[in-house]
Design an enzyme around this catalytic site. Structure first.
Site, PDB file in Angstrom:
ATOM      1  N   HIS A 147       0.724  -1.103  -0.070  1.00 44.87           N
ATOM      2  CA  HIS A 147       0.086   0.052   0.005  1.00 44.87           C
ATOM      3  C   HIS A 147       0.784   1.234  -0.032  1.00 44.87           C
ATOM      4  O   HIS A 147       0.697   2.256  -0.981  1.00 44.87           O
ATOM      5  CB  HIS A 147      -0.887  -0.144   1.151  1.00 44.87           C
ATOM      6  N   GLU A 148       1.741   1.369   0.913  1.00 39.64           N
ATOM      7  CA  GLU A 148       2.444   2.500   1.095  1.00 39.64           C
ATOM      8  C   GLU A 148       3.709   2.920   0.041  1.00 39.64           C
ATOM      9  O   GLU A 148       3.999   3.853  -0.490  1.00 39.64           O
ATOM     10  CB  GLU A 148       3.371   2.613   2.464  1.00 39.64           C
ATOM     11  N   HIS A 189       2.249   4.465  -2.935  1.00 42.63           N
ATOM     12  CA  HIS A 189       2.022   5.877  -3.108  1.00 42.63           C
ATOM     13  C   HIS A 189       3.142   6.635  -3.595  1.00 42.63           C
ATOM     14  O   HIS A 189       3.143   7.801  -4.013  1.00 42.63           O
ATOM     15  CB  HIS A 189       1.807   6.255  -1.491  1.00 42.63           C
ATOM     16  N   ASP A 218      -5.621   7.631  -1.715  1.00 40.74           N
ATOM     17  CA  ASP A 218      -6.469   7.033  -0.774  1.00 40.74           C
ATOM     18  C   ASP A 218      -7.845   7.549  -1.153  1.00 40.74           C
ATOM     19  O   ASP A 218      -8.340   8.381  -0.334  1.00 40.74           O
ATOM     20  CB  ASP A 218      -5.920   7.483   0.620  1.00 40.74           C
ATOM     21  N   TYR A 257     -10.871   3.102   1.880  1.00 44.80           N
ATOM     22  CA  TYR A 257     -10.210   2.200   2.830  1.00 44.80           C
ATOM     23  C   TYR A 257     -11.023   1.068   3.303  1.00 44.80           C
ATOM     24  O   TYR A 257     -12.300   1.398   3.358  1.00 44.80           O
ATOM     25  CB  TYR A 257     -10.040   2.888   4.514  1.00 44.80           C
TER      26      TYR A 257
END
Length: 284
Positions: free
Chosen positions: A234-235, A238, A247, A250
């Site tokens: 996920h990170e 980015h 985002d 969620y």
């Protein structure tokens, strides 16, 4: 860009008619304002997270609430204002310069530190948890890459990214190719100083490859839904140099609903990338 847990009722507060609530936010802690000048600032959270009733509607499978956006306000910042670049990353760059001076001529810092892990404010226990999380993230990313390389566009793809189009498929394929490259070859810095209990992690998209790990990361399983390995997917997505995701939603329910209602956002949603990689429960 932050990975948070799905909001619960305790995360909201009530505003009665005519009531207001003011909160000060130090923008220089999150944006590079050192050049100074006039900045236009607006606030645009997604209604499905901001308002409890909208969140409930979103979970029901209905159309996701539109963003709640304020009008733009112009502020003036004097040159030299403190920014996040003055806290931590500058020190990291300084260490890189110091390292470079100790290497043989012609050797780059990047080559010397490739695929390494460095730590800031991390205990020994936390460091031993980060290593398998990154290893598992590489496995996840490679599995997703292989699925896409085979030309598969089954339920696993459509559940998270919506109806197939060749352009979106090529875009997603490039994202996972970049994720594999980043997670398996790049030097990462893990900062364990974040104490927010319901937040998993956050990054600054233009500062690869530093990941700030928060409270929910340590209570998550290494693999599976909303795992440590998935959080690193996920990170990493980015980072602008990897995929530049946002985002938009969620949680699994909201991410799947996004695939049904807004494919353009689904293919750029960080949680969607994580859940496609985790593939739990498994889809074909």
């Amino acid at each position: 860009m932050v990975k948070r847990g799905e909001p619960t009722e305790e995360d909201y507060f009530e505003l009665k008619p005519g009531q207001s609530r003011a909160v000060d936010v130090d923008l220089s802690a999150y944006y590079d304002l050192r050049n100074g000048g006039a900045y236009a600032v607006s606030y645009a959270p997604h209604g499905g997270e901001l308002i409890l009733e909208a969140s409930a509607v979103q979970k029901s499978g209905a159309k996701i609430a539109r963003p709640v956006e304020t009008q733009s306000v112009t502020i003036w910042v004097d040159a030299g204002a403190r920014s996040i670049n003055a806290i931590g990353p500058v020190g990291a760059r300084g260490e890189a310069q110091s390292l470079q001076s100790r290497l043989p001529a012609g050797t780059s810092v990047l080559a010397a530190a490739a695929a390494s892990n460095s730590y800031v404010k991390c205990t020994n226990t936390q460091q031993t948890q980060i290593v398998p999380a990154r290893d598992s993230a590489v496995v996840y990313a490679n599995n997703a890459k292989s699925y896409l390389a085979a030309g598969a566009a089954g339920s696993r793809y459509t559940w998270w990214f919506g109806a197939y189009t060749s352009s979106n498929y090529a875009l997603i394929t490039s994202h996972y190719n970049n994720l594999v490259s980043a997670l398996s070859t790049q030097p990462y810095t893990f900062d364990c100083g974040c104490k927010q209990k319901r937040t998993y992690a956050f990054v600054y998209p233009d500062q690869p490859y530093t990941v700030h790990l928060c409270g929910a990361f340590w209570s998550a399983p290494n693999t599976g839904t909303d795992s440590r390995a998935g959080t690193l997917i996920h990170e990493s997505s980015h980072f602008t140099v990897v995929a530049g995701t946002d985002d938009y939603a969620y949680g699994q329910t909201a991410a799947h609903n996004l695939a049904l209602t807004n494919v353009a956002q689904a293919v750029m949603n960080a949680d969607s990338h994580e859940y496609f990689a985790e593939n739990n429960p498994a889809l074909n």
